[in-house]
Design a protein around this motif. Sequence first.
Motif, mmCIF file in Angstrom:
data_model
loop_
_atom_site.group_PDB
_atom_site.id
_atom_site.type_symbol
_atom_site.label_atom_id
_atom_site.label_comp_id
_atom_site.label_asym_id
_atom_site.label_seq_id
_atom_site.Cartn_x
_atom_site.Cartn_y
_atom_site.Cartn_z
ATOM 1 N N LEU A 17 5.292 3.940 -10.236
ATOM 2 C CA LEU A 17 6.354 2.930 -10.249
ATOM 3 C C LEU A 17 7.416 3.239 -9.193
ATOM 4 O O LEU A 17 7.985 2.322 -8.572
ATOM 5 N N ARG A 18 7.708 4.525 -8.971
ATOM 6 C CA ARG A 18 8.673 4.860 -7.936
ATOM 7 C C ARG A 18 8.140 4.477 -6.551
ATOM 8 O O ARG A 18 8.871 3.970 -5.682
ATOM 9 N N LEU A 19 6.860 4.719 -6.324
ATOM 10 C CA LEU A 19 6.258 4.314 -5.045
ATOM 11 C C LEU A 19 6.284 2.802 -4.890
ATOM 12 O O LEU A 19 6.566 2.267 -3.797
ATOM 13 N N LEU A 20 6.015 2.099 -6.009
ATOM 14 C CA LEU A 20 6.068 0.634 -5.951
ATOM 15 C C LEU A 20 7.475 0.139 -5.639
ATOM 16 O O LEU A 20 7.672 -0.824 -4.878
ATOM 17 N N ASP A 21 8.471 0.831 -6.205
ATOM 18 C CA ASP A 21 9.870 0.452 -5.962
ATOM 19 C C ASP A 21 10.213 0.587 -4.476
ATOM 20 O O ASP A 21 10.912 -0.271 -3.894
#
Length: 505
Positions: free
Chosen positions: A348-352
């Motif tokens: 999710l952090r990478l997606l953010d």
Amino acid sequence: AGLCWFAVELSNPATGSEVIFTVGLVLAAACPPLAAHAALAYPKGRLTGPTDRVAIGSAYVTGVVWSGVLATVVYDPAGELCAFCPTNLLSIGVDPTIHDLVTQIGLVLAVAWTSAVVAMAARSVTTASAIRRRLIGPVLVPAAAFVGLVALGAVGEVLGDLLSADVRSWLRGVEAIALGSMAAGVAWPWLRARRTRTAVARLVVELGTSPASGDLREVLARELSDPDLEVAYALADGRFVARDGRDVDVGPDPGRAVTPLVRGQDVVVLLRHRRDLLDDPERIEDVVAALRLTLEGERLRAELHAQLEDLRASRVRIVEASDAERRRLERDMHDGAQQRLVGLAMALRLLDRELEAHGMESSRRLVAEASGELRAGIAELRDLAHGIYPAALGDEGLAAALEALKETSRVAIELGSLPTERLDPRVEATAYFVVAETLRRTAADTLRVTAEHDGDRLVVKIEQDATAPDDLVALDDRVGAVDGTIEVHTTPTSLSIRAEIPCAS
């Protein structure tokens, strides 16, 4: 043998009876073989070896056949110038020199077999165990003395009236004393058995009024003169246990002997004792006969203790299995679900970051909300895993686990003295869960916790300014599973818990 000792008096001319006179001649030399037979066969009532049988057989041939029947057949009172002697009913009227020859040969044979019997009696006494020596000594020693005196008299006759009439009379008196002592030796075990039964019966009464632990074993040990005596009680499943329910190994022991006590076809009690007690089996039988009812009561008590011990062991196994399952669940949650959720958070952090690069702010807000929920879920999962079984407890010990509990607890915990060394895993787990369970149920703002050694026990103390929870059965069960105790003291405004847990260090 005692009656035959008087048989020589039947051959006195004053008897006046031909039958009595003849019987006296036949039995004149029968007493020594009978006495020797009784002594060597004591206490079993039978001869045990071929040497004994040969010696006693020779004694009977010499004393009854040769010096008795044969000497009587060749003895003619008239030919021996015995004018007042009754008629010898068995005499064949031969030359007196033949009777003298038969008598001399009989005396030589008597010296031979009596010497052999004395030697065998001495060997039996000197090679016997202490217990057997006390049993056979009072019989064999006077018997050997009696037979030895007979041999001495025979030697005097062979050498031609070597002994005077006064000496022969003295020997006759000493022979009587030896025979009487032999009879007393035979009667002594019977008297001792009566005394033992009386003493044991008195002790049984004392046991009934003072049933202290181990009293029966101590009574048996004292009466059998064996301080290391062990008593093992049989259970229906084939095991043998001590009075307190502990399993007893009844395997072979080179230095000990085992005597079973049987009821019907079943062994109910085993006595492990000194091996030399087997030399006096009547002693064991007398003591056990007096204590049989008490032994049966002790067996039932031992069976009850064994059932309680089995129940305690079952509780320990259940707790150990529960702790093992807790550890497995904690590892699975940490290494499985928690790791997957952490991986999802990283995704999710990478997606953010990708959404930020493309200026998609609305999507970023959704990702941020999802990340927040995911972090909350990871925290809850971590707390759940820690509550199931804290990793610090297994890795670092009780002190580290309580420190970790303090950091995550919503209730303030004041930790006092804690053990710095590692303890048995069961002890550590029990102490930790006493604290954790109390913490889970408390309504107080602060808990004060200490864990210190008191001899061979770990004492956990918990104090709080609140009343006791409604249900502390779980704590009692958990501590009781490791053979510990728990005490709860309450006042209207406070609670104190003291748990004592056996430990080896």
